[in-house]
Design an enzyme around this catalytic site. Structure first.
Site, mmCIF file in Angstrom:
data_model
loop_
_atom_site.group_PDB
_atom_site.id
_atom_site.type_symbol
_atom_site.label_atom_id
_atom_site.label_comp_id
_atom_site.label_asym_id
_atom_site.label_seq_id
_atom_site.Cartn_x
_atom_site.Cartn_y
_atom_site.Cartn_z
ATOM 1 N N GLU A 4 0.860 -1.180 0.000
ATOM 2 C CA GLU A 4 0.000 0.000 0.000
ATOM 3 C C GLU A 4 0.897 1.231 0.000
ATOM 4 O O GLU A 4 1.726 1.406 0.903
ATOM 5 C CB GLU A 4 -0.881 0.023 1.249
ATOM 6 C CG GLU A 4 -1.883 -1.104 1.286
ATOM 7 C CD GLU A 4 -2.681 -1.136 2.592
ATOM 8 O OE1 GLU A 4 -3.719 -1.791 2.610
ATOM 9 O OE2 GLU A 4 -2.255 -0.513 3.589
ATOM 10 N N ASP A 56 -5.715 7.346 11.521
ATOM 11 C CA ASP A 56 -4.368 6.880 11.846
ATOM 12 C C ASP A 56 -3.932 7.242 13.251
ATOM 13 O O ASP A 56 -4.248 8.315 13.763
ATOM 14 C CB ASP A 56 -3.364 7.457 10.833
ATOM 15 C CG ASP A 56 -3.456 6.741 9.501
ATOM 16 O OD1 ASP A 56 -3.268 5.513 9.483
ATOM 17 O OD2 ASP A 56 -3.758 7.401 8.488
ATOM 18 N N TYR A 101 -10.669 -5.334 2.957
ATOM 19 C CA TYR A 101 -9.778 -4.997 4.070
ATOM 20 C C TYR A 101 -10.603 -5.094 5.347
ATOM 21 O O TYR A 101 -11.551 -4.337 5.523
ATOM 22 C CB TYR A 101 -9.246 -3.578 3.867
ATOM 23 C CG TYR A 101 -8.144 -3.138 4.822
ATOM 24 C CD1 TYR A 101 -8.296 -3.251 6.201
ATOM 25 C CD2 TYR A 101 -6.967 -2.593 4.337
ATOM 26 C CE1 TYR A 101 -7.292 -2.841 7.062
ATOM 27 C CE2 TYR A 101 -5.959 -2.166 5.196
ATOM 28 C CZ TYR A 101 -6.131 -2.299 6.563
ATOM 29 O OH TYR A 101 -5.152 -1.883 7.421
#
Lengths: 259, 396
Positions: free
Chosen positions: A46, A57, A171
């Site tokens: 990625e 994040d 994912y």
């Protein structure tokens, strides 16, 4: 993407998807790092496009994004990384982004230039499938896929929607939270994966918090791939830039048991 | 037409652009809210608290001397500054805290810029016995020390945010990261008409009481409806609160005032309609101040509550339809208004609200002498006194 997972199935092993923040510590370094990750056994990489406000994040990738932006890293730099990697390796490449930079770049132009750079697929953290019809079409017309996510909170209806919409694989977010290495896997993860397995038709790549060999061993029979991000990004940042590629590769070898 | 539509869009703006982990919880929140809105017992409980705890209805004050400074308009201020906690933010904080309680969420998180929403949320949580964590940028903590202390007095935990520009935008980033982690037990009380659907709708509905009261009060006082309504706009909750009931009355001119900061350069202001482009920030599609690469720009305003790079999606929609006009007022003019209103009327406005009345000082005469104008005095300026004193080189 489909080829990567078909290959993993044939070999009967659980794959590894590696994440890097492009431009940290520099664009040239990122090219070396991605090649080293592929060499170490990563099946896909990625390519993280740095963003000023990465809400999904944790601190490690936030800091890496900040450093990459301080160096002026742009989407075109990420495409340059992809082109240079593609010249030497056929590792699958997934552009990993937040939505705003792609909107600003314009999604049609993004799709065209990503395809020309040899990128296979796109994952946008804050773009759920119900709002992605236009992007999906633009990418598809250039032969690119788009990957969507599932999370522990996803309802059955959303599991079906994501399974229909996601190209190549899904994912699966291992735990509620932001990205970042964790000591232990979420206690309910294996049970959840067993349940979700029966509900989806596509391969599952499990990410968030996966950072060591034991995690891989606990998951290798439960999913088609694991995603390793913060552990790699931290290894890259943790020392001289000249050793970054080797440190990143060592994380992958360690997790795959090839150390 | 009912806005937002079922997917949470106001025309091209709004929607739900968040990580997958939050998608189902947002659906759950919307369902709970729609049920609560129809539940008379919920409405009664909120109304009673607004009356006996907050002090609603807030007065409508005619300010004749200040009106003279605004081109001779007939000016009325909607006194949200007289709410308990000193600003309109409590209307939404209480409504959402009651909703959270109904949903069985015992932990509340919030972001705050000027501190007013943080104080309002800490207050609602103290009242209802909920745990409260407030995220606040370090820069804002320094310029709004008093509000930090107030929140802590009421038992809230105030978490300093050191990332990015260390202001409101970064506080929201941290609040979202907390929510994504603790979504099972926690409700996020967003303080403005921002964020993913259903927040812009929920916050608007809880703030619409401002305009409902103002229209009724004006009718009683003057026998008619206003010609013009004016409010400042950060995210846009006090403005939509004042305007919402007036949207369908097409004879009322609606004017939103953004923060012009110290100049027109990117990074020097928070005027999204003057320098912004279509983008997605914090879960909603709207006008966003950003650079050529889609990185979110830093903003500047003398007022912490307006210092934010995006604007509520409903405002972006009405800017497009031209139903609401948007202008800006710079730091210097807002500071001048802060002084003039204090001197002529004995009302110290919040620096946020000072932008609305600053615009009126500069532009009132274009509205016509004797025009009936209502401006939202969204908050009181006590919190800003130390900052203004320091800026003007005086000891606070």
């Amino acid at each position: 993407m489909n080829r990567t997972f078909a290959h993993l199935k044939k070999e009967g092993r659980c794959g590894l998807v590696a994440y890097v923040t492009c431009g940290d510590p520099g664009v040239d370094a990122t090219v070396e790092i991605v090649l080293a990750l592929a060499e170490a056994g990563a099946d896909a990489v990625e390519l993280g496009i740095p963003f000023s406000d990465p809400i999904a994040d944790g601190p490690v990738i936030q800091a890496a994004s900040w450093r990459a932006l301080e160096r002026g890293t742009t989407i075109d730099d990420v495409f340059a990384v992809a082109r240079r990697v593609r010249a030497k390796s056929d590792v699958a490449l997934i552009a990993f982004s937040y939505l705003n930079p792609i909107m600003r770049y314009e999604v049609d132009r993004f799709a065209a230039n990503a395809a020309a750079a040899g990128i296979d697929s796109l994952l946008v953290t804050d773009l759920p499938p119900e709002s992605a019809a236009g992007a999906r079409q633009a990418l598809k017309s250039r032969g690119l896929g788009i990957v969507f996510l599932l999370a522990p909170t996803s309802s059955d209806a959303r599991v079906r929607l994501v399974d229909r919409s996601s190209d190549g694989f899904i994912y699966y977010v291992s735990t509620t939270g932001v990205t970042g290495a964790r000591r232990d896997l979420d206690a309910k993860l294996v049970t959840r994966l067993e349940a979700i397995r029966g509900q989806v038709s596509k391969p599952l790549a499990v990410g968030f918090g996966i950072s060591k060999r034991e995690h891989y061993e606990a998951l290798e029979d439960k999913c088609e791939a694991v995603v390793v991000g913060s552990a790699i990004v931290r290894a890259i940042a943790d020392g001289e830039p000249s050793g970054a590629a080797e440190r990143a590769a060592a994380v992958v070898r360690g997790i795959l048991g090839r150390g | 037409m009912i806005l937002p539509n079922r997917s949470g869009f106001f025309g091209d703006f709004g929607g739900k652009f968040v990580p997958e982990t939050l998608m189902a919880p947002l659906d759950e929140l919307e369902r709970a809210y729609r049920v609560a809105r129809k539940d008379r017992a919920f409405g009664r409980e909120l109304d009673l608290l607004l009356k006996n705890f907050v002090g609603r209805p807030t007065p409508l004050t005619e300010v004749k001397r200040f009106g003279e400074l605004c081109g001779g308009v007939s000016l009325f201020l909607k006194r949200e500054d007289l709410n308990h906690t000193g600003a309109h933010k409590i209307n939404n904080a209480l409504g959402q805290a009651l909703l959270a309680k109904r949903m069985g969420k015992a932990r509340i998180i919030a972001e705050t810029g000027a501190g007013q929403h943080g104080v309002a949320t800490a207050t609602a949580c103290a009242l209802l016995g909920l745990e409260c964590v407030v995220y606040m940028g370090e820069v804002d903590m320094a310029r709004q020390e008093l509000n930090v202390f107030r929140m802590r007095l009421m038992g809230a935990e105030v978490v300093p945010v050191a990332s990015g520009s260390r202001t409101l935008k970064d506080a929201i980033n941290e609040a979202i990261r907390d929510w994504v982690t603790n979504v099972g037990t926690t409700h996020y009380i967003i303080g403005s008409v921002l964020g993913p659907h259903p927040y812009p709708m929920i916050v608007r509905d809880f703030q619409a009481v401002i305009g409902r009261e103002a229209l009724a009060q004006l009718r009683r006082e003057t026998g008619r409806e206003p010609d013009v309504a004016v409010a400042c706009i950060g995210g846009g909750s006090n403005a939509i609160g004042l305007f919402y009931e007036m949207l369908k009355r097409s004879s009322i001119r609606l004017i939103g005032v953004e923060a012009g900061g110290r100049g027109p350069g990117l990074g020097d202001h928070a005027a999204r309609f003057e320098g912004g482009a279509l983008g997605v920030l914090h879960g909603t599609r709207s006008m966003v101040l950003q650079d050529a690469h889609g990185q979110i720009a830093e903003t500047h305003s003398v007022s912490a509550g307006l210092d934010y790079p995006s604007i509520g999606p409903e405002h972006a929609y009405y800017q497009g339809t031209k139903r609401i006009e948007y202008h800006s007022c710079d730091d210097a003019l807002a500071l001048e208004a802060f002084h003039r209103l204090s001197e002529t009327e004995g009302i110290i406005p919040a620096l946020e609200s000072a932008h609305a009345i600053g615009w009126l000082m500069r532009n009132g005469e274009t509205l016509g002498t004797g025009s009936l104008v209502v401006a939202n005095l969204s908050g009181r300026g006590d919190k800003d006194v130390p900052q203004v004193a320091v800026m003007e080189g005086r000891e606070p």
